[in-house]
Design a protein around this motif. Sequence first.
Motif, PDB file in Angstrom:
ATOM      1  N   ASP A   1       4.145  11.599  13.710  1.00 33.02           N
ATOM      2  CA  ASP A   1       5.220  11.750  14.798  1.00 33.02           C
ATOM      3  C   ASP A   1       6.636  10.651  14.534  1.00 33.02           C
ATOM      4  N   GLY A   2       6.729  10.128  13.572  1.00 30.98           N
ATOM      5  CA  GLY A   2       7.726   9.443  13.187  1.00 30.98           C
ATOM      6  C   GLY A   2       7.696   7.928  13.419  1.00 30.98           C
ATOM      7  N   VAL A   3       6.467   7.442  13.633  1.00 29.85           N
ATOM      8  CA  VAL A   3       6.432   6.024  13.678  1.00 29.85           C
ATOM      9  C   VAL A   3       6.406   5.345  12.204  1.00 29.85           C
TER      10      VAL A   3
ATOM     11  N   GLY B   1       1.019  -1.181  -0.027  1.00 32.70           N
ATOM     12  CA  GLY B   1      -0.022  -0.037   0.061  1.00 32.70           C
ATOM     13  C   GLY B   1       0.925   1.127  -0.075  1.00 32.70           C
ATOM     14  N   CYS B   2       0.754   2.104  -1.000  1.00 32.67           N
ATOM     15  CA  CYS B   2       1.617   3.263  -0.964  1.00 32.67           C
ATOM     16  C   CYS B   2       0.600   4.326  -0.540  1.00 32.67           C
ATOM     17  N   GLY B   3       1.324   4.759   0.717  1.00 32.68           N
ATOM     18  CA  GLY B   3       0.662   5.910   1.443  1.00 32.68           C
ATOM     19  C   GLY B   3       0.532   7.195   0.814  1.00 32.68           C
ATOM     20  N   MET B   4      -0.642   7.868   0.922  1.00 31.44           N
ATOM     21  CA  MET B   4      -0.789   9.232   0.357  1.00 31.44           C
ATOM     22  C   MET B   4      -1.131   9.962   1.389  1.00 31.44           C
ATOM     23  N   LYS B   5      -1.963   9.478   2.481  1.00 34.65           N
ATOM     24  CA  LYS B   5      -2.464  10.273   3.480  1.00 34.65           C
ATOM     25  C   LYS B   5      -2.239   9.651   4.840  1.00 34.65           C
ATOM     26  N   GLN B   6      -1.519  10.487   5.804  1.00 32.55           N
ATOM     27  CA  GLN B   6      -1.160   9.509   7.045  1.00 32.55           C
ATOM     28  C   GLN B   6      -1.671  10.546   8.084  1.00 32.55           C
ATOM     29  N   SER B   7      -1.998   9.836   9.342  1.00 31.31           N
ATOM     30  CA  SER B   7      -2.635  10.513  10.290  1.00 31.31           C
ATOM     31  C   SER B   7      -1.878  10.130  11.514  1.00 31.31           C
ATOM     32  N   GLY B   8      -2.103  10.754  12.883  1.00 36.28           N
ATOM     33  CA  GLY B   8      -1.736  10.278  14.065  1.00 36.28           C
ATOM     34  C   GLY B   8      -0.126   9.910  14.095  1.00 36.28           C
ATOM     35  N   GLY B   9       0.134   8.661  14.790  1.00 32.01           N
ATOM     36  CA  GLY B   9       1.410   8.368  14.918  1.00 32.01           C
ATOM     37  C   GLY B   9       2.566   8.391  13.814  1.00 32.01           C
ATOM     38  N   TYR B  10       2.045   8.153  12.525  1.00 32.48           N
ATOM     39  CA  TYR B  10       2.776   8.473  11.486  1.00 32.48           C
ATOM     40  C   TYR B  10       3.308   9.714  11.179  1.00 32.48           C
TER      41      TYR B  10
END
Length: 394
Positions: free
Chosen positions: A94-96, A83-92
């Motif tokens: 912050d560097g997770v 899965g190629c991420g285009m939109k992340q939220s939360g822990g992502y």
Amino acid sequence: MQDIDLNEYNPSDSSTSKHLSCSHQLCESGPNCKSPKQQCPYNINYYMESTSSSGLLVEDMLNLASGSDNTSNTSVQAPVIIGCGMKQSGGYLDGVAPDGLLGLGPGEISVPSFLAKAGLVQNSFSMCFNEDDSGRIFFGDLGLATQQSTPFLPLDGTYKTYIVGVEACCIGNSCLKLTSFRALIDSGTSFTFLPDEVYEKIVKEFDRHVNATRSSFEGSPWKYCYKSSSQELPKVPSLTLKFPLNNSFVVHNPVFIINGNQGVDGFCLAIQPTGEDIGTIGQNYMTGYRMVFDRENLKLAWSRSDCQDLGDSKTMSLTSPPAGTPSNPLPTNEQQSTPGGRAVSPAVAGRAPAKPSAASTQLISSRFCLLRLLPELLLLLNIISAFKANTGVL
């Protein structure tokens, strides 16, 4: 993390990448697409509050070379879906997982499942975390004949994640009563979490054995911390997990060392209560071991290792796909059926504990640790030639 070259994966830079269409058998969002030719989207919500990833599914080839000396020239290409991420939220944010997550769970959509189904390796893999923060992963590894083992346990009647049964916990030579529990073996969680009642018994017994003064350190997530009276770490009692048939797992280093300007300031017993009935054995308690996830025989095995010489395993060679195997041996829709219809990493599948999930590795103050997440440690079959997705989900 700004100093790390992530070498981000870009499908347009890969000659072997293919976008999955909404008509593909693995596109669970297909019924909601406007057109069957549209690129297949995905959306994953993790247990960690407000942490999610969404983007597009892509198929590409994973280049693998053998980790065995006598087959050093053997290499194959294995198709996987990412899965190629285009939109992340939360822990992502912050560097997770800065360079992505690798799916290693029992489900048919995970990378080990793809490799085994293609006939490239046996249905097993091993991981090894070293004290210097390096690591290894070997697909097809069944481990050593001398290793100890314990069976995997089903969760809600199915083997949807890697759970084992701990019979008792021991501090030093004292094995504690009523300390049995089920534990999720989760390489994607940096630290270890135990059910509340087991946690209380262990920390109190540990405290009774430690010849050091209780203390606290700013930013530490652990309750049982101690001041060091010298520049060196004082002797701490061992922590052992007892399994059926007299198998035991001695935690190599049960504490987290707090370093100061003049050396060791103190240490903390690196476990936390989870509030759930299933604990989580995280990466810190796997350090110094070769952990074998034998999916073929449904068991977890372990042996002490420095993670450097792993060429003595029962099976390390790659094989060409057997005759009659399709060039792209991806699972069928039926084989892909998972609870909830989401292809997620083992720690977030089904009813896994909420707090220490792999996709939502606990964010600990950078003063105390650098989260040594699995994707940063991977050496696929000791020689990696693969993609790194900055925000992708495998």
